[in-house]
Design a protein around this motif. Structure first.
Motif, PDB file in Angstrom:
ATOM      1  N   GLU A  45       0.847  -1.192   0.000  1.00 21.47           N
ATOM      2  CA  GLU A  45       0.000   0.000   0.000  1.00 21.47           C
ATOM      3  C   GLU A  45       0.877   1.233   0.000  1.00 21.47           C
ATOM      4  OE1 GLU A  45      -3.840   1.862   2.320  1.00 21.47           O
ATOM      5  OE2 GLU A  45      -2.611   0.390   3.376  1.00 21.47           O
ATOM      6  N   ASP A  76      -5.915  -1.536  -6.689  1.00 18.75           N
ATOM      7  CA  ASP A  76      -7.098  -0.840  -6.202  1.00 18.75           C
ATOM      8  C   ASP A  76      -6.635   0.581  -5.901  1.00 18.75           C
ATOM      9  OD1 ASP A  76      -9.353   0.162  -4.998  1.00 18.75           O
ATOM     10  OD2 ASP A  76      -9.411  -1.306  -3.377  1.00 18.75           O
ATOM     11  N   ARG A  78      -7.233   4.247  -4.909  1.00 15.44           N
ATOM     12  CA  ARG A  78      -8.237   5.017  -4.167  1.00 15.44           C
ATOM     13  C   ARG A  78      -7.584   6.261  -3.590  1.00 15.44           C
ATOM     14  NH1 ARG A  78     -11.698   1.081  -0.463  1.00 15.44           N
ATOM     15  NH2 ARG A  78     -13.198   2.743  -0.757  1.00 15.44           N
ATOM     16  N   HIS A  81      -7.433   7.609   0.350  1.00 10.53           N
ATOM     17  CA  HIS A  81      -7.741   6.530   1.289  1.00 10.53           C
ATOM     18  C   HIS A  81      -6.429   5.916   1.772  1.00 10.53           C
ATOM     19  CE1 HIS A  81     -11.728   6.803  -0.521  1.00 10.53           C
ATOM     20  NE2 HIS A  81     -12.160   6.196   0.559  1.00 10.53           N
ATOM     21  N   GLU A  84      -6.020   0.891   3.901  1.00  5.38           N
ATOM     22  CA  GLU A  84      -6.937  -0.056   3.267  1.00  5.38           C
ATOM     23  C   GLU A  84      -6.405  -1.487   3.243  1.00  5.38           C
ATOM     24  OE1 GLU A  84     -10.296   0.574   2.104  1.00  5.38           O
ATOM     25  OE2 GLU A  84      -9.718   2.058   3.593  1.00  5.38           O
ATOM     26  N   LYS A  88     -10.009  -2.920   4.441  1.00  3.78           N
ATOM     27  CA  LYS A  88     -10.917  -3.712   3.605  1.00  3.78           C
ATOM     28  C   LYS A  88     -11.256  -5.044   4.277  1.00  3.78           C
ATOM     29  CE  LYS A  88     -10.460  -3.554  -0.894  1.00  3.78           C
ATOM     30  NZ  LYS A  88      -9.947  -3.598  -2.273  1.00  3.78           N
ATOM     31  N   VAL A  89     -10.264  -5.675   4.855  1.00  6.34           N
ATOM     32  CA  VAL A  89     -10.479  -6.962   5.528  1.00  6.34           C
ATOM     33  C   VAL A  89     -11.319  -6.773   6.785  1.00  6.34           C
ATOM     34  CG1 VAL A  89      -9.323  -8.904   6.660  1.00  6.34           C
ATOM     35  CG2 VAL A  89      -8.334  -7.899   4.590  1.00  6.34           C
ATOM     36  N   ARG A  91     -13.593  -4.544   7.404  1.00  8.15           N
ATOM     37  CA  ARG A  91     -15.003  -4.316   7.069  1.00  8.15           C
ATOM     38  C   ARG A  91     -15.717  -5.617   6.724  1.00  8.15           C
ATOM     39  NH1 ARG A  91     -12.487   0.207   4.935  1.00  8.15           N
ATOM     40  NH2 ARG A  91     -12.437  -0.581   2.807  1.00  8.15           N
ATOM     41  N   VAL A  92     -15.061  -6.497   6.010  1.00 13.98           N
ATOM     42  CA  VAL A  92     -15.661  -7.795   5.682  1.00 13.98           C
ATOM     43  C   VAL A  92     -15.860  -8.620   6.954  1.00 13.98           C
ATOM     44  CG1 VAL A  92     -15.269 -10.000   4.513  1.00 13.98           C
ATOM     45  CG2 VAL A  92     -14.831  -7.861   3.300  1.00 13.98           C
TER      46      VAL A  92
END
Length: 100
Positions: A45, A76, A78, A81, A84, A88-89, A91-92
């Motif tokens: 990232e 990805d 963004r 942001h 992430e 992202k993980v 949030r899932v």
């Protein structure tokens, strides 16, 4: 900011490419960028240019002494942001926790 998942391996290096891939992962880890390695990809990232520089150097080290390198990249992108790689993980996982 962006996440880049990439897989890099030498072609024609025989059955195991572990040593060459380990050299690439070391470059990623030494970069200081947030990163994660699993059985299929390494994800980093950061800003576009800094990530692409790391991917380029990782590809070059994997290709030392060989004729060809296989490189697969998924991105990805963004802007503005951060975090992430974990976000992202997380949030899932929250959705999975509430749906049980």
């Amino acid at each position: 900011m962006a996440l880049f998942a990439f897989s890099v391996a030498p072609l024609g290096a025989g059955e195991s490419v572990t040593d060459q891939v380990a050299k690439a992962v070391k470059i990623v880890r030494d970069s200081g960028l947030p990163n994660r390695t699993d059985a299929m990809f390494t994800t980093i990232e950061g800003e576009w240019d800094e990530c692409m520089d790391v991917i380029k150097r990782a590809s070059e080290v994997v290709g030392e002494g060989g004729a060809r390198v296989s490189l697969v990249i998924k991105a990805d992108i963004r802007p503005v942001h951060t975090g992430e790689l974990d976000g992202k993980v997380e949030r899932v996982e929250r959705v999975l926790d509430t749906s049980s």
